[in-house]
Design a protein around this motif. Structure first.
Motif, PDB file in Angstrom:
ATOM      1  N   ALA A   1     -10.613 -29.352  72.429  1.00  0.00           N
ATOM      2  CA  ALA A   1      -9.607 -28.312  72.680  1.00  0.00           C
ATOM      3  C   ALA A   1      -8.210 -28.913  72.771  1.00  0.00           C
ATOM      4  CB  ALA A   1      -9.945 -27.566  73.968  1.00  0.00           C
ATOM      5  N   LEU A   2      -8.110 -30.083  73.386  1.00  0.00           N
ATOM      6  CA  LEU A   2      -6.812 -30.744  73.472  1.00  0.00           C
ATOM      7  C   LEU A   2      -6.297 -31.110  72.082  1.00  0.00           C
ATOM      8  CD1 LEU A   2      -4.454 -31.972  74.977  1.00  0.00           C
ATOM      9  CD2 LEU A   2      -5.847 -34.014  75.388  1.00  0.00           C
ATOM     10  N   ALA A   3      -7.186 -31.585  71.211  1.00  0.00           N
ATOM     11  CA  ALA A   3      -6.782 -31.922  69.847  1.00  0.00           C
ATOM     12  C   ALA A   3      -6.271 -30.687  69.114  1.00  0.00           C
ATOM     13  CB  ALA A   3      -7.956 -32.543  69.092  1.00  0.00           C
ATOM     14  N   VAL A   4      -6.962 -29.556  69.283  1.00  0.00           N
ATOM     15  CA  VAL A   4      -6.530 -28.304  68.654  1.00  0.00           C
ATOM     16  C   VAL A   4      -5.184 -27.869  69.228  1.00  0.00           C
ATOM     17  CG1 VAL A   4      -7.067 -25.860  68.372  1.00  0.00           C
ATOM     18  CG2 VAL A   4      -8.883 -27.570  68.140  1.00  0.00           C
ATOM     19  N   TRP A   5      -5.038 -27.989  70.543  1.00  0.00           N
ATOM     20  CA  TRP A   5      -3.780 -27.592  71.194  1.00  0.00           C
ATOM     21  C   TRP A   5      -2.613 -28.448  70.706  1.00  0.00           C
ATOM     22  CZ3 TRP A   5       0.242 -29.283  74.111  1.00  0.00           C
ATOM     23  CH2 TRP A   5       0.985 -28.331  74.802  1.00  0.00           C
ATOM     24  N   MET A   6      -2.836 -29.742  70.583  1.00  0.00           N
ATOM     25  CA  MET A   6      -1.783 -30.641  70.111  1.00  0.00           C
ATOM     26  C   MET A   6      -1.403 -30.305  68.665  1.00  0.00           C
ATOM     27  SD  MET A   6      -0.865 -32.721  72.568  1.00  0.00           S
ATOM     28  CE  MET A   6      -0.039 -34.067  71.711  1.00  0.00           C
ATOM     29  N   ARG A   7      -2.384 -30.003  67.846  1.00  0.00           N
ATOM     30  CA  ARG A   7      -2.089 -29.635  66.457  1.00  0.00           C
ATOM     31  C   ARG A   7      -1.229 -28.381  66.386  1.00  0.00           C
ATOM     32  NH1 ARG A   7      -5.743 -26.522  62.135  1.00  0.00           N
ATOM     33  NH2 ARG A   7      -5.022 -24.913  63.578  1.00  0.00           N
TER      34      ARG A   7
ATOM     35  N   VAL B   1      -0.334 -37.729  65.961  1.00  0.00           N
ATOM     36  CA  VAL B   1      -1.355 -38.213  66.893  1.00  0.00           C
ATOM     37  C   VAL B   1      -2.431 -38.986  66.131  1.00  0.00           C
ATOM     38  CG1 VAL B   1      -3.077 -37.553  68.608  1.00  0.00           C
ATOM     39  CG2 VAL B   1      -0.967 -36.240  68.409  1.00  0.00           C
ATOM     40  N   ARG B   2      -2.826 -40.129  66.688  1.00  0.00           N
ATOM     41  CA  ARG B   2      -3.969 -40.878  66.167  1.00  0.00           C
ATOM     42  C   ARG B   2      -5.181 -40.525  67.030  1.00  0.00           C
ATOM     43  NH1 ARG B   2      -2.225 -47.094  65.078  1.00  0.00           N
ATOM     44  NH2 ARG B   2      -4.397 -47.140  64.338  1.00  0.00           N
ATOM     45  N   TYR B   3      -6.163 -39.906  66.420  1.00  0.00           N
ATOM     46  CA  TYR B   3      -7.379 -39.507  67.124  1.00  0.00           C
ATOM     47  C   TYR B   3      -8.420 -40.621  66.999  1.00  0.00           C
ATOM     48  CZ  TYR B   3      -5.149 -34.942  66.844  1.00  0.00           C
ATOM     49  OH  TYR B   3      -4.249 -33.909  66.956  1.00  0.00           O
TER      50      TYR B   3
ATOM     51  N   PHE C   1     -11.188 -29.920  60.474  1.00  0.00           N
ATOM     52  CA  PHE C   1     -10.292 -28.914  61.037  1.00  0.00           C
ATOM     53  C   PHE C   1      -8.889 -29.483  61.237  1.00  0.00           C
ATOM     54  CE2 PHE C   1      -8.307 -26.729  64.595  1.00  0.00           C
ATOM     55  CZ  PHE C   1      -8.501 -25.399  64.279  1.00  0.00           C
ATOM     56  N   LEU C   2      -8.815 -30.711  61.750  1.00  0.00           N
ATOM     57  CA  LEU C   2      -7.518 -31.325  62.028  1.00  0.00           C
ATOM     58  C   LEU C   2      -6.836 -31.819  60.754  1.00  0.00           C
ATOM     59  CD1 LEU C   2      -8.506 -33.448  65.171  1.00  0.00           C
ATOM     60  CD2 LEU C   2      -7.174 -31.328  65.166  1.00  0.00           C
ATOM     61  N   GLY C   3      -7.640 -32.085  59.732  1.00  0.00           N
ATOM     62  CA  GLY C   3      -7.083 -32.634  58.508  1.00  0.00           C
ATOM     63  C   GLY C   3      -6.641 -34.074  58.680  1.00  0.00           C
ATOM     64  N   LYS C   4      -7.241 -34.754  59.648  1.00  0.00           N
ATOM     65  CA  LYS C   4      -6.888 -36.143  59.916  1.00  0.00           C
ATOM     66  C   LYS C   4      -8.161 -36.946  60.184  1.00  0.00           C
ATOM     67  CE  LYS C   4      -3.172 -37.312  61.996  1.00  0.00           C
ATOM     68  NZ  LYS C   4      -2.088 -37.574  62.977  1.00  0.00           N
ATOM     69  N   THR C   5      -8.104 -38.211  59.832  1.00  0.00           N
ATOM     70  CA  THR C   5      -9.243 -39.094  60.083  1.00  0.00           C
ATOM     71  C   THR C   5      -9.329 -39.439  61.569  1.00  0.00           C
ATOM     72  OG1 THR C   5      -9.075 -40.080  57.879  1.00  0.00           O
ATOM     73  CG2 THR C   5     -10.255 -41.345  59.557  1.00  0.00           C
ATOM     74  N   ILE C   6     -10.534 -39.376  62.103  1.00  0.00           N
ATOM     75  CA  ILE C   6     -10.777 -39.824  63.474  1.00  0.00           C
ATOM     76  C   ILE C   6     -11.171 -41.289  63.401  1.00  0.00           C
ATOM     77  CG2 ILE C   6     -12.220 -39.564  65.530  1.00  0.00           C
ATOM     78  CD1 ILE C   6     -12.543 -36.593  64.725  1.00  0.00           C
ATOM     79  N   GLU C   7     -10.412 -42.142  64.027  1.00  0.00           N
ATOM     80  CA  GLU C   7     -10.682 -43.574  63.977  1.00  0.00           C
ATOM     81  C   GLU C   7     -11.859 -43.905  64.890  1.00  0.00           C
ATOM     82  OE1 GLU C   7      -7.170 -46.166  63.997  1.00  0.00           O
ATOM     83  OE2 GLU C   7      -5.933 -44.346  63.997  1.00  0.00           O
TER      84      GLU C   7
END
Length: 274
Positions: free
Chosen positions: A14-20, A28-30, A52-58
């Motif tokens: 939820a925090l990742a969605v909120w930040m987006r 943000v680097r996830y 969903f974020l369109g970003k790679t999760i490291e």
């Protein structure tokens, strides 16, 4: 540098969605610290979240897995009193990942998923002058209901394991309720058998701990004990529901709501479960 740790659980997602949605100006680097012993549903949800974020999760790999550290600790199982798994497989890989950046003078901003209805939780404390910790959910006044609503409204939804388990984390997490061990035995029998093997080896090496308090998984898996655990759990659910004051303005209480109420009565690991 801005970083946000994902556990595969509800709050950090939820925090990742909120930040987006609210801070698109921040790159943000996830990251996810992989112990190699996570629930399959956790990896599935991380994949959905990544899309969903369109970003790679490291993926931060600790390099030395659970088996290595189990041997280092004399085959003693981790427990709420001796949480070496959290330290060696979660915290230290994160610190190792950030250290070169911090030492080079980079200002690191870490975003932690502590909600507004968790006043007693503090999260990871910054131990370096270049490290800054932020709590956007708390600052925005978002509680558990808000977090669930945010995920559902986004279309991402909740991780699939919430159908039978209250928290993310390793398959054999010692913070599981006994009913969740029973469900693990049914949902992922191979993982349950692996946990039994670890426990048997630990006992043979003199470990004072079993995965669940006061009984081994061998004892817990007996049919009569399973029936007792399920019966006790239903009684706890009925008691929790009776304690909840009726309120016509409150959303309809679902079975999942009551399950989470029981889980919230127990302690948990902030690093692994958020």
């Amino acid at each position: 540098m801005h970083v946000l740790g994902l556990s595969g659980g509800r709050d950090s997602a939820a925090l990742a969605v909120w930040m987006r949605d609210h801070r698109p100006d921040i790159d943000v680097r996830y990251f996810f610290t992989d112990t190699g012993k996570e629930l399959p549903e956790v990896y599935d949800y991380l994949g959905r979240l990544e899309g969903f974020l369109g970003k790679t999760i490291e993926m931060l790999n600790p390099g030395r897995d659970f088996d290595f550290w189990l041997a280092e600790y004399g085959h003693f199982l981790p427990s709420p009193r001796t949480r070496w798994c959290t330290r060696q497989l979660k915290i230290q890989p994160f610190q190792k990942w950030l250290k070169p950046h911090l030492d080079a003078g980079v200002e690191v901003h870490s975003y932690v998923a502590i909600r507004a209805d968790e006043p007693s939780r503090s999260g990871m404390i910054a131990t370096h002058p270049n490290m800054h910790v932020h709590f956007p959910l708390r600052e925005a006044g978002l509680d558990k209901a808000s977090v669930i609503g945010l995920l559902e409204n986004s279309g991402l939804g909740l991780p699939d394991y919430y159908r039978w388990r209250s928290r993310s984390g390793c398959t054999f997490c010692f913070y599981q309720q006994k009913i969740e061990w029973v469900r693990l035995m049914r949902e992922h029998p191979d993982a349950f058998e692996e946990a039994k093997r670890y426990e048997k080896s630990a006992i043979e090496h003199g470990s004072p701990f079993t995965w669940t308090q006061n009984e081994s998984l061998e004892e817990l898996a007996r049919p009569e004990r399973v029936a007792e655990i399920e019966r006790n759990h239903e009684e706890r659910k009925a008691q929790a529901l009776a304690r909840r004051m009726p309120n016509s303005l409150r959303a309809r209480i679902t079975d999942r709501t009551v399950e989470q109420m029981l889980a919230d009565e127990d302690s948990g690991c902030l690093v692994c479960h958020k």
